[in-house]
Structures are given as structure tokens and as C-alpha cells.
Design an enzyme around this catalytic site. Structure first.
Site, short mmCIF file in Angstrom:
data_model
loop_
_atom_site.label_atom_id
_atom_site.label_comp_id
_atom_site.label_asym_id
_atom_site.label_seq_id
_atom_site.Cartn_x
_atom_site.Cartn_y
_atom_site.Cartn_z
N ASP A 131 0.69 -1.17 -0.11
CA ASP A 131 0.01 -0.22 -0.12
C ASP A 131 0.83 1.31 0.02
N CYS A 211 -14.78 10.65 -2.92
CA CYS A 211 -15.11 9.40 -2.12
C CYS A 211 -14.89 9.58 -0.77
N CYS A 238 -15.23 3.55 4.12
CA CYS A 238 -16.53 3.60 3.43
C CYS A 238 -16.69 1.97 2.59
N CYS A 241 -19.55 0.33 -1.74
CA CYS A 241 -19.48 -0.24 -3.27
C CYS A 241 -18.91 -1.58 -3.05
N CYS A 245 -21.79 -5.14 -3.88
CA CYS A 245 -21.21 -6.15 -4.84
C CYS A 245 -21.46 -7.58 -4.81
C1 B12 Z 1 -5.18 6.37 -3.42
C2 B12 Z 1 -5.94 5.25 -3.00
C3 B12 Z 1 -7.16 5.37 -2.58
C4 B12 Z 1 -7.86 6.65 -2.76
C5 B12 Z 1 -8.32 6.74 -4.47
C6 B12 Z 1 -9.15 5.57 -4.74
C7 B12 Z 1 -8.87 4.71 -6.04
N1 B12 Z 1 -9.47 4.19 -6.72
O1 B12 Z 1 -7.67 5.18 -6.72
C8 B12 Z 1 -8.98 6.72 -1.95
C9 B12 Z 1 -8.73 7.32 -0.59
C10 B12 Z 1 -10.58 7.10 -2.29
C11 B12 Z 1 -9.12 5.20 -1.55
C12 B12 Z 1 -10.22 4.52 -1.24
C13 B12 Z 1 -10.42 3.16 -0.90
N2 B12 Z 1 -9.39 2.26 -1.13
CO1 B12 Z 1 -7.56 2.65 -1.55
N3 B12 Z 1 -5.90 2.91 -1.99
C14 B12 Z 1 -5.13 3.91 -2.79
C15 B12 Z 1 -3.84 3.60 -3.16
C16 B12 Z 1 -2.82 4.10 -2.14
C17 B12 Z 1 -3.34 3.85 -4.61
C18 B12 Z 1 -4.39 3.57 -5.86
C19 B12 Z 1 -4.06 4.21 -7.05
O2 B12 Z 1 -3.13 4.04 -7.51
N4 B12 Z 1 -5.22 5.12 -7.73
C20 B12 Z 1 -4.82 5.78 -8.78
C21 B12 Z 1 -5.77 5.53 -9.91
C22 B12 Z 1 -5.56 5.93 -11.18
O3 B12 Z 1 -5.99 4.11 -9.75
P1 B12 Z 1 -7.40 3.43 -10.09
O4 B12 Z 1 -8.74 4.02 -9.52
O5 B12 Z 1 -7.03 1.92 -9.72
O6 B12 Z 1 -7.48 3.68 -11.35
C23 B12 Z 1 -7.28 2.50 -12.49
C24 B12 Z 1 -8.73 2.52 -13.12
O7 B12 Z 1 -9.64 3.78 -13.01
C25 B12 Z 1 -8.33 2.61 -14.65
N5 B12 Z 1 -8.90 3.26 -15.49
C26 B12 Z 1 -8.82 4.62 -15.73
N6 B12 Z 1 -9.70 5.04 -16.52
C27 B12 Z 1 -10.22 4.03 -16.87
C28 B12 Z 1 -11.31 4.09 -18.11
C29 B12 Z 1 -11.63 2.77 -18.65
C30 B12 Z 1 -12.70 2.62 -19.62
C31 B12 Z 1 -11.14 1.60 -17.93
C32 B12 Z 1 -11.78 0.22 -18.29
C33 B12 Z 1 -10.39 1.72 -16.72
C34 B12 Z 1 -9.79 2.95 -16.58
O8 B12 Z 1 -6.96 2.56 -14.84
C35 B12 Z 1 -6.41 3.00 -13.75
C36 B12 Z 1 -5.06 2.68 -13.28
O9 B12 Z 1 -4.78 1.32 -13.04
C37 B12 Z 1 -3.85 1.78 -3.25
C38 B12 Z 1 -2.57 1.23 -2.62
C39 B12 Z 1 -1.68 1.32 -3.76
N7 B12 Z 1 -0.26 1.32 -3.68
O10 B12 Z 1 -1.89 0.75 -4.93
C40 B12 Z 1 -5.06 1.80 -2.13
C41 B12 Z 1 -5.89 0.48 -2.57
C42 B12 Z 1 -6.57 0.84 -3.82
N8 B12 Z 1 -7.23 0.70 -1.51
C43 B12 Z 1 -7.60 -0.19 -1.04
C44 B12 Z 1 -8.96 -0.40 -0.17
C45 B12 Z 1 -9.17 -1.44 0.60
C46 B12 Z 1 -9.83 0.98 -0.41
C47 B12 Z 1 -11.11 1.29 0.22
C48 B12 Z 1 -12.03 -0.11 0.11
C49 B12 Z 1 -10.97 1.57 1.92
C50 B12 Z 1 -12.30 2.04 2.54
N9 B12 Z 1 -12.99 0.73 2.90
O11 B12 Z 1 -12.65 3.23 2.64
C51 B12 Z 1 -11.82 2.47 -0.74
C52 B12 Z 1 -12.42 1.82 -2.09
C53 B12 Z 1 -12.59 3.33 -2.65
C54 B12 Z 1 -12.84 2.81 -4.26
N10 B12 Z 1 -14.00 2.41 -4.57
O12 B12 Z 1 -11.80 2.59 -4.83
C55 B12 Z 1 -6.90 -1.33 -1.34
C56 B12 Z 1 -7.66 -2.02 -2.43
C57 B12 Z 1 -7.82 -3.59 -2.29
C58 B12 Z 1 -8.99 -4.19 -3.47
N11 B12 Z 1 -9.63 -5.48 -3.44
O13 B12 Z 1 -8.78 -3.92 -4.41
C59 B12 Z 1 -5.73 -0.98 -1.97
C60 B12 Z 1 -4.97 -1.70 -3.17
C61 B12 Z 1 -4.55 -1.00 -0.67
C62 B12 Z 1 -4.03 -2.37 -0.60
N12 B12 Z 1 -2.65 -2.51 -0.71
O14 B12 Z 1 -4.79 -3.22 -0.16
N13 B12 Z 1 -8.02 4.51 -2.02
S1 SF4 Z 2 -20.13 -6.86 -10.23
FE1 SF4 Z 2 -21.30 -5.16 -10.08
S2 SF4 Z 2 -21.05 -4.02 -7.89
FE2 SF4 Z 2 -19.36 -5.39 -8.19
S3 SF4 Z 2 -17.87 -3.95 -9.01
FE3 SF4 Z 2 -18.68 -4.93 -10.78
S4 SF4 Z 2 -20.43 -3.37 -11.20
FE4 SF4 Z 2 -19.83 -3.02 -9.18
S1 SF4 Z 3 -19.42 3.65 -2.38
FE1 SF4 Z 3 -17.23 3.35 -2.68
S2 SF4 Z 3 -16.58 4.88 -4.27
FE2 SF4 Z 3 -18.53 5.61 -3.21
S3 SF4 Z 3 -17.93 6.78 -1.61
FE3 SF4 Z 3 -17.98 4.56 -0.61
S4 SF4 Z 3 -15.98 3.71 -1.13
FE4 SF4 Z 3 -16.03 5.58 -2.16
#
Ligand code: B12
Ligand code: SF4
Ligand code: SF4
Length: 310
Positions: A131, A211, A238, A241, A245
Site C-alpha cells: 500500500d 470518495c 466506506c 461499493c 457487490c
Molecule cells: C489512492 C488510494 C485510494 C484513494 C483513491 C481510490 C482509487 N480508486 O484510486 C481513496 C482514498 C479514495 C481510496 C479508497 C479506498 N481504498 Co484505497 N488505495 C489507494 C492507493 C494508495 C493507490 C491507488 C491508485 O493508485 N489510484 C490511482 C488510480 C489512477 O488508480 P485506479 O482508481 O485503480 O485507476 C485505474 C482504473 O481507474 C483504470 N481506469 C482509468 N480510467 C479508465 C477507463 C476505462 C474505460 C477503464 C476500463 C479503466 C480505467 O486505470 C487506472 C490505473 O490502473 C492503493 C494502494 C496502492 N499503492 O496501490 C489503495 C488501495 C487501492 N485501496 C484499497 C482499499 C481497501 C480502499 C477502500 C475499500 C477503503 C475503504 N473501505 O474505505 C476504498 C475503496 C474506494 C474505491 N472504490 O476505490 C485497497 C484495494 C484492495 C482491492 N480489493 O482492490 C488498496 C489496493 C490498498 C491495498 N494495498 O490493499 N483509496
Molecule cells: S460486479 Fe457490480 S457491484 Fe461489483 S464491481 Fe462490478 S459493477 Fe460494481
Molecule cells: S461507495 Fe465506494 S466509491 Fe462511493 S464513496 Fe463509498 S467507497 Fe467511495
């Protein structure tokens, strides 16, 4: 020992250490993710998480983190539990933060893992990550066949759902890579429909700055009034989501004693949270990931929820 025997040994050790899944990728530049990460940052979706702006090149290429890196070993550690906070009116803490801070628990396992590899395979150059470092954890786990990245942007494993942490070892050791699996989100949109702040702005894209997890954990300043009334009582992180799922109906409870929530935490009533003192906070969360917000941060979140319900 040949490459396939070494890979098998590593998988066995991962299971022995309690990781539910282990997958391997060839270390290299993350070509597909590079433009997506760039766009995400350009659009300010990291909000005030300035650490996401740094080490852009390292984040996309593990060879820039470990000299001569050849493999990324991705690991999943389950944190799901069916134990819940007992008072339905109490401010909610994300399940991942119930027990001891996962960074500490996982780092200990990863260090033992690297020692094991060095003892049984030989002088391997490598580093361990969970992480905190500039590594795209989900992208590597996806590449290693451990799941697909869902529309809520969490990695989902078809057998385990998404309530797990992701960690990795980056090694200068050539191992047998796994193949990615397909995306099983299909026509589902439950996460997008349920997100109270519309943070999932399109399928597969979360605007981090919208978020609840960001507002309640990462944002050090005041929470903007525009999101008042939208937190559905989440005070730290939170899980919405993930709760909605369908793949999480396959989750089974973890076996990691250190992730267990204390009875005290689960029994806290709404009024206990409203009156929480620094001493109680220290007692409840001394070794927990909740220390990230500190006492003041958690108080701020609870006050925001209270203000929203007034
Ligand atoms: C920054 C971060 C956050 C931020 C931003 C979230 C995010 N989605 O990036 C915040 C604070 C909001 C957050 C929240 C959470 N996080 Co967080 N977070 C991170 C962190 C440190 C970096 C993630 C990152 O690089 N984001 C950058 C963006 C660009 O990445 P991305 O959203 O994955 O984007 C990809 C897709 O969007 C895709 N994409 C973009 N555009 C498009 C368009 C199309 C068409 C397609 C197909 C794809 C696509 O490409 C992107 C690059 O791969 C990682 C740890 C790590 N070092 O990886 C943990 C991590 C992702 N988090 C984690 C967790 C558990 C959470 C939460 C569940 C915690 C909670 N309960 O509150 C929530 C979930 C929210 C959510 N729905 O994402 C876990 C996820 C485990 C898993 N099963 O996936 C991680 C991996 C930590 C860990 N090592 O376990 N997090
Ligand atoms: S299966 Fe449904 S709830 Fe789960 S990540 Fe995909 S779209 Fe979201
Ligand atoms: S439902 Fe998922 S994306 Fe929306 S606020 Fe909660 S953790 Fe963030």
C-alpha cells in the site's frame, strides 16, 4: 531448483504465511495504466493526496524500485469478518480498520517471506510492498491473474470477492508468470448506483476526491458542506461499493487473529462515539489504521455526521 520449482515453492510459502492467493507477473513498464494514471492525476482526482503525484515513473515500472527486477509476486490477505458494530446508529468504521494496522501485520509476513526465499533459493535482491509505496497494487494483482478490476475500481477475485489487502514482493528472480483473468462485472452497476457521493464517475473510474474514504481518512482540512448528509454514517472509510457487490457474497471470514476487532469497539454505542475522549481513542485504536486520522480527525468526522443529521 528450476524456475517452475522455485515458483511452486513461493506459492506454498505464501499459503503457509496466510495469504489466500498468490500470482506472478513479469516486471516491466505498465503500458496500459500509464495514460490512465496520467489522466486521473491531470483531472485532479487525487484531490489533496499529493503523494499520488510523486514518483510517477517508479509507480509504473518496478524495475525503477528494485535493480534488475524480473518478477512481481502479488499476494492477497483476506480481512472479511461477519462481526459487525452492534449499534446500527453508531458511526461506522470500515471493516479493513477493525483490527491491528494491516501495514504492520503484512510487513511482518513479507519480511519473513523474503528471508525464506533467500534461505531456500539463494541471494535474491528484492523489496516488499504493501500500500504505502509507489506501486499500483491492483494493476499488478490483475496482471498476475488474481482477479479483475471492477467498476468500483477494486480488485475482485471470483472466489473471494474484494475484502482483501494487496501486497507484493518485487524480486530480481525469474519466475513463471500467471495469465490475467476476464472481467465478470457484466451488466451490473450496483456499486455505481449505491455510491452516495457519485464518486464512481463512470464505470472503472473513481474520482478519489469525491470518495467518502478520502473525506474521512485522507482529507486533513474541513469536509466540504456540499457532501453534508451524504455519508450514510461512515466515520472512517466506506464499504458501500463493496457491500453491494454480488461477488462479495462469496466472502468468508479471515483467520488473522490480529485483524479481529475488540469487543469494546463492536459494542460502542452512538452516544459513546459522540463522547469519545482521547484516552478512549488511544485504547481502542492504538495499533489500528484509524491512527491515520488521529483523535482530532475522527472527532471531526463524527461531528460532520452529527451536523449532517441535525
Ligand atoms: C489512492 C488510494 C485510494 C484513494 C483513491 C481510490 C482509487 N480508486 O484510486 C481513496 C482514498 C479514495 C481510496 C479508497 C479506498 N481504498 Co484505497 N488505495 C489507494 C492507493 C494508495 C493507490 C491507488 C491508485 O493508485 N489510484 C490511482 C488510480 C489512477 O488508480 P485506479 O482508481 O485503480 O485507476 C485505474 C482504473 O481507474 C483504470 N481506469 C482509468 N480510467 C479508465 C477507463 C476505462 C474505460 C477503464 C476500463 C479503466 C480505467 O486505470 C487506472 C490505473 O490502473 C492503493 C494502494 C496502492 N499503492 O496501490 C489503495 C488501495 C487501492 N485501496 C484499497 C482499499 C481497501 C480502499 C477502500 C475499500 C477503503 C475503504 N473501505 O474505505 C476504498 C475503496 C474506494 C474505491 N472504490 O476505490 C485497497 C484495494 C484492495 C482491492 N480489493 O482492490 C488498496 C489496493 C490498498 C491495498 N494495498 O490493499 N483509496
Ligand atoms: S460486479 Fe457490480 S457491484 Fe461489483 S464491481 Fe462490478 S459493477 Fe460494481
Ligand atoms: S461507495 Fe465506494 S466509491 Fe462511493 S464513496 Fe463509498 S467507497 Fe467511495
Amino acid at each position: 531448483m528450476n524456475r517452475s520449482e522455485q515458483t511452486r515453492l513461493i506459492r506454498q510459502e505464501a499459503a503457509r504465511l496466510g495469504f489466500s492467493h498468490c500470482g506472478v507477473s513479469k516486471a516491466g513498464f505498465l503500458e496500459e495504466e500509464a495514460p490512465l494514471l496520467e489522466k486521473w492525476l491531470k483531472n485532479g482526482m487525487h484531490g489533496k493526496m499529493h503523494y499520488m503525484e510523486t514518483h510517477f515513473d517508479k509507480r509504473l515500472d518496478p524495475r525503477k524500485l528494485v535493480d534488475g527486477a524480473k518478477s512481481v509476486v502479488s499476494l492477497l490477505l483476506n480481512y472479511y469478518t461477519d462481526k459487525k458494530q452492534e449499534d446500527p446508529g453508531a458511526p461506522k468504521i470500515s471493516m479493513y480498520a477493525y483490527g491491528k494496522d494491516y501495514h504492520d501485520v503484512i510487513k511482518k509476513k513479507l519480511k519473513a517471506f523474503l528471508d525464506f526465499i533467500r534461505a531456500h533459493i539463494g541471494e535474491v535482491n528484492g523489496r516488499v510492498f504493501v500500500d504505502s509505496a509507489p506501486v499500483l497494487d491492483k494493476a499488478w494483482a490483475k496482471k498476475s491473474g488474481l482477479g479483475w478490476i471492477g467498476k468500483n475500481t477494486n480488485l475482485i477475485n471470483p472466489k473471494a470477492g474484494s475484502y482483501f489487502f494487496i501486497a507484493e514482493l518485487i524480486l530480481d528472480l525469474e519466475l513463471e508468470p500467471d495469465a490475467p483473468i476476464q472481467d465478470y462485472c457484466g451488466t451490473c452497476s450496483a456499486c455505481i448506483d449505491a455510491c452516495p457521493t457519485d464518486a464512481i464517475i463512470q464505470p472503472y473510474v473513481v474520482d478519489g476526491s469525491k470518495c467518502i474514504s478520502y473525506f474521512t481518512i485522507e482529507l486533513k482540512e474541513e469536509i466540504p458542506v456540499q457532501v453534508k448528509g451524504k455519508f450514510e454514517n461512515w466515520a472512517f472509510g466506506c464499504d458501500i461499493c463493496q457491500q453491494v457487490c454480488p461477488w462479495n457474497s462469496f466472502s468468508t471470514p479471515h483467520h488473522e487473529r490480529e485483524f479481529n476487532a475488540s469487543d469494546e469497539l463492536l459494542k460502542m454505542k452512538k452516544s459513546d462515539w459522540d463522547e469519545i475522549t482521547e484516552d478512549v481513542f488511544q485504547k481502542l485504536f492504538k495499533h489500528s489504521a484509524v491512527t491515520r486520522t488521529g483523535f482530532k480527525g475522527l472527532k471531526k468526522n463524527i461531528a460532520f455526521l452529527k451536523m449532517s443529521s441535525d
